[in-house]
Write a protein that holds these residues in place. Structure first.
Motif, short mmCIF file in Angstrom:
data_model
loop_
_atom_site.label_atom_id
_atom_site.label_comp_id
_atom_site.label_asym_id
_atom_site.label_seq_id
_atom_site.Cartn_x
_atom_site.Cartn_y
_atom_site.Cartn_z
N ARG A 150 0.81 -1.22 0.00
CA ARG A 150 0.00 0.00 0.00
C ARG A 150 0.84 1.27 0.00
NH1 ARG A 150 -5.33 -1.05 0.76
NH2 ARG A 150 -5.88 -3.17 1.44
N SER A 151 2.11 1.16 0.41
CA SER A 151 2.99 2.34 0.50
C SER A 151 2.26 3.54 1.11
CB SER A 151 3.53 2.71 -0.89
OG SER A 151 4.29 1.66 -1.42
N PRO A 152 1.69 3.36 2.30
CA PRO A 152 0.88 4.44 2.88
C PRO A 152 1.75 5.57 3.44
CG PRO A 152 1.11 2.68 4.46
CD PRO A 152 1.81 2.21 3.21
N SER A 153 1.14 6.70 3.67
CA SER A 153 1.79 7.77 4.43
C SER A 153 1.69 7.40 5.91
CB SER A 153 1.09 9.10 4.18
OG SER A 153 1.22 9.48 2.83
N VAL A 154 2.84 7.24 6.55
CA VAL A 154 2.87 6.80 7.95
C VAL A 154 3.10 8.01 8.85
CG1 VAL A 154 4.07 5.37 9.64
CG2 VAL A 154 3.70 4.51 7.32
N PHE A 155 2.30 8.09 9.92
CA PHE A 155 2.38 9.19 10.86
C PHE A 155 2.73 8.65 12.25
CE2 PHE A 155 -0.66 10.17 7.53
CZ PHE A 155 -0.19 11.40 7.06
N PHE A 156 3.08 9.56 13.14
CA PHE A 156 3.38 9.17 14.52
C PHE A 156 2.40 9.85 15.46
CE2 PHE A 156 5.53 9.59 18.63
CZ PHE A 156 5.87 8.26 18.86
N SER A 157 1.77 9.05 16.32
CA SER A 157 0.85 9.59 17.33
C SER A 157 1.61 9.84 18.63
CB SER A 157 -0.29 8.60 17.59
OG SER A 157 -1.02 8.98 18.74
N GLU A 165 0.29 10.89 21.31
CA GLU A 165 -0.56 10.43 22.42
C GLU A 165 -0.38 8.94 22.68
OE1 GLU A 165 -1.67 12.28 19.89
OE2 GLU A 165 -1.80 14.18 21.00
N LEU A 166 -0.36 8.14 21.61
CA LEU A 166 -0.25 6.69 21.75
C LEU A 166 1.20 6.21 21.73
CD1 LEU A 166 -3.15 5.61 19.36
CD2 LEU A 166 -3.24 5.97 21.84
N CYS A 167 2.12 7.09 21.33
CA CYS A 167 3.53 6.72 21.16
C CYS A 167 3.65 5.52 20.21
CB CYS A 167 4.19 6.39 22.50
SG CYS A 167 4.63 7.85 23.44
N ALA A 168 3.00 5.62 19.07
CA ALA A 168 3.03 4.56 18.07
C ALA A 168 2.81 5.16 16.70
CB ALA A 168 1.97 3.50 18.36
N HIS A 169 3.23 4.43 15.68
CA HIS A 169 3.02 4.85 14.30
C HIS A 169 1.63 4.41 13.83
CE1 HIS A 169 7.27 5.86 13.93
NE2 HIS A 169 7.56 4.70 14.47
N TYR A 170 1.11 5.10 12.82
CA TYR A 170 -0.18 4.70 12.28
C TYR A 170 -0.31 5.13 10.83
CZ TYR A 170 -1.86 9.54 12.72
OH TYR A 170 -2.02 10.90 12.59
N PHE A 171 -1.21 4.46 10.13
CA PHE A 171 -1.62 4.89 8.80
C PHE A 171 -3.05 4.45 8.57
CE2 PHE A 171 0.39 0.73 8.14
CZ PHE A 171 -0.53 0.06 7.34
N THR A 172 -3.68 5.01 7.57
CA THR A 172 -5.05 4.65 7.23
C THR A 172 -5.10 4.15 5.79
OG1 THR A 172 -5.58 6.89 6.52
CG2 THR A 172 -6.04 6.34 8.82
N TYR A 173 -6.12 3.36 5.50
CA TYR A 173 -6.33 2.92 4.12
C TYR A 173 -7.80 2.58 3.93
CZ TYR A 173 -6.50 -2.02 5.65
OH TYR A 173 -6.84 -3.21 6.26
N SER A 226 -10.59 -0.03 2.16
CA SER A 226 -10.82 -1.36 1.60
C SER A 226 -12.14 -1.37 0.84
CB SER A 226 -10.86 -2.41 2.72
OG SER A 226 -11.40 -3.63 2.26
N ARG A 227 -12.15 -1.98 -0.32
CA ARG A 227 -13.40 -2.07 -1.09
C ARG A 227 -14.44 -2.89 -0.34
NH1 ARG A 227 -11.32 -3.39 -7.28
NH2 ARG A 227 -10.27 -1.38 -7.65
N GLU A 228 -13.98 -3.87 0.43
CA GLU A 228 -14.91 -4.78 1.12
C GLU A 228 -15.53 -4.15 2.37
OE1 GLU A 228 -11.78 -5.67 0.28
OE2 GLU A 228 -12.33 -6.79 -1.53
N ASN A 229 -14.71 -3.45 3.18
CA ASN A 229 -15.24 -2.99 4.46
C ASN A 229 -14.80 -1.58 4.84
OD1 ASN A 229 -12.55 -3.73 5.15
ND2 ASN A 229 -13.26 -5.80 5.67
N GLY A 230 -14.48 -0.76 3.88
CA GLY A 230 -14.31 0.67 4.13
C GLY A 230 -12.99 1.07 4.75
N ALA A 231 -13.06 2.07 5.63
CA ALA A 231 -11.85 2.71 6.17
C ALA A 231 -11.22 1.87 7.28
CB ALA A 231 -12.20 4.10 6.70
N HIS A 232 -9.89 1.87 7.29
CA HIS A 232 -9.12 1.17 8.31
C HIS A 232 -8.07 2.10 8.90
CE1 HIS A 232 -10.16 -3.21 7.48
NE2 HIS A 232 -10.81 -2.56 6.53
N PHE A 233 -7.69 1.78 10.13
CA PHE A 233 -6.65 2.51 10.87
C PHE A 233 -5.68 1.46 11.40
CE2 PHE A 233 -5.15 3.88 15.09
CZ PHE A 233 -4.63 5.14 14.83
N VAL A 234 -4.42 1.54 11.02
CA VAL A 234 -3.42 0.55 11.44
C VAL A 234 -2.43 1.22 12.39
CG1 VAL A 234 -1.58 -1.00 10.71
CG2 VAL A 234 -3.65 -0.77 9.32
#
Length: 262
Positions: A192-199, A201-209, A211-219
């Motif tokens: 997916r080569s997503p844009s990765v951000f750092f939270s 508050e959570l002290c962790a990395h995240y990205f969103t994407y 999906s055609r099947e079930n919509g928005a995701h947050f990793v």
């Protein structure tokens, strides 16, 4: 300047030798509160001595007496040369486990050993180290640790670092994500080569994407840098002890340790 964190590793028998090569204290996750209760143990290499006992309670029915069980624990610690105990008690608090914590607290204090307990048992005995998990799906790690330090005193709090890699639906009504293996996360990042951000508050990395099947995701996921950040956040609050699961961080541990800065 803050000193580096004092890190304790937990490791099951199959990982004990590998964990020991880092020169850190290792809590050997080979023990369980079994029926009776009696101390159940997995096979440990005879040559492994020293460190701490890590004790879980999977399947325990909560019945029996604390005293004889605690004596079994102390005898095993003496036989193996352990000088501390980590109680990895998950699930709802049980009165007998609380009594075990109280009894072990007295026995370990006499010997000058640390006793680590989950937050659910933190009020059972004053002379314990209270494990506070780093895993959050919302809120702020700083606030979580600040509240724990206020409740127990920073010297009693130990950060239990849990490496996160989870895929959440958006919105996420339960706050529970789908755990991702290292391979699944790596594949997702590559494909997916997503844009990765750092939270912060959570002290962790995240990205969103999407999906055609079930919509928005947050990793949400950790790497060595985000784990070092969690350790720094804890140190800034006067919390200088941390526990890491060796199987969770074996691929990151060298980087975590080499990158620690006061």
């Amino acid at each position: 300047m803050q000193p580096n964190s004092t890190i304790l590793l937990t490791a099951p028998p199959a990982h004990s030798r590998a964990a020991l090569r880092f020169g850190l204290p290792v809590a050997h996750a080979a023990y369980r509160v079994g029926g009776g209760p009696h101390l159940f143990r997995a096979n440990m290499p005879i040559s492994v001595r020293g460190g701490l006992m890590a004790l879980d309670c999977v399947g325990f029915d909560g019945r029996g007496e604390a005293g004889p069980f605690c004596q079994e624990v102390i005898r095993e610690c003496s036989a193996r040369g352990y000088d501390g105990i980590l109680c990895d008690f998950e699930g709802r608090p049980l009165p007998l486990l609380a009594e075990i914590v109280q009894t072990l607290s007295g026995l370990t204090r006499k010997r000058g050993w640390p006793l680590y307990v989950p937050e659910a048992y933190g009020s059972c005995a004053q002379h314990t180290q209270v494990l506070i998990s780093s895993a959050l799906s919302g809120g702020s790690l700083v606030q979580r640790l600040r509240e724990a330090a206020a409740a127990y005193g920073p010297e009693r709090v130990t950060l239990a670092v849990e490496r996160v890699a989870e895929d959440f639906y958006l919105p996420s009504p339960t706050g529970q994500g789908q755990p991702l293996s290292r391979e699944e996360l790596a594949q997702m990042l590559e494909e997916r080569s997503p844009s990765v951000f750092f939270s912060s508050e959570l002290c962790a990395h995240y990205f969103t994407y999407m999906s055609r099947e079930n919509g928005a995701h947050f990793v949400l996921f950790d790497d060595a840098g985000s784990i070092r950040k969690k350790l720094r956040v804890a140190r800034d609050l006067g919390i200088r002890q941390a526990v890491l699961s060796y199987p969770q961080v074996e691929d990151l541990l060298e980087d975590i340790l080499s990158g620690q800065r006061p």
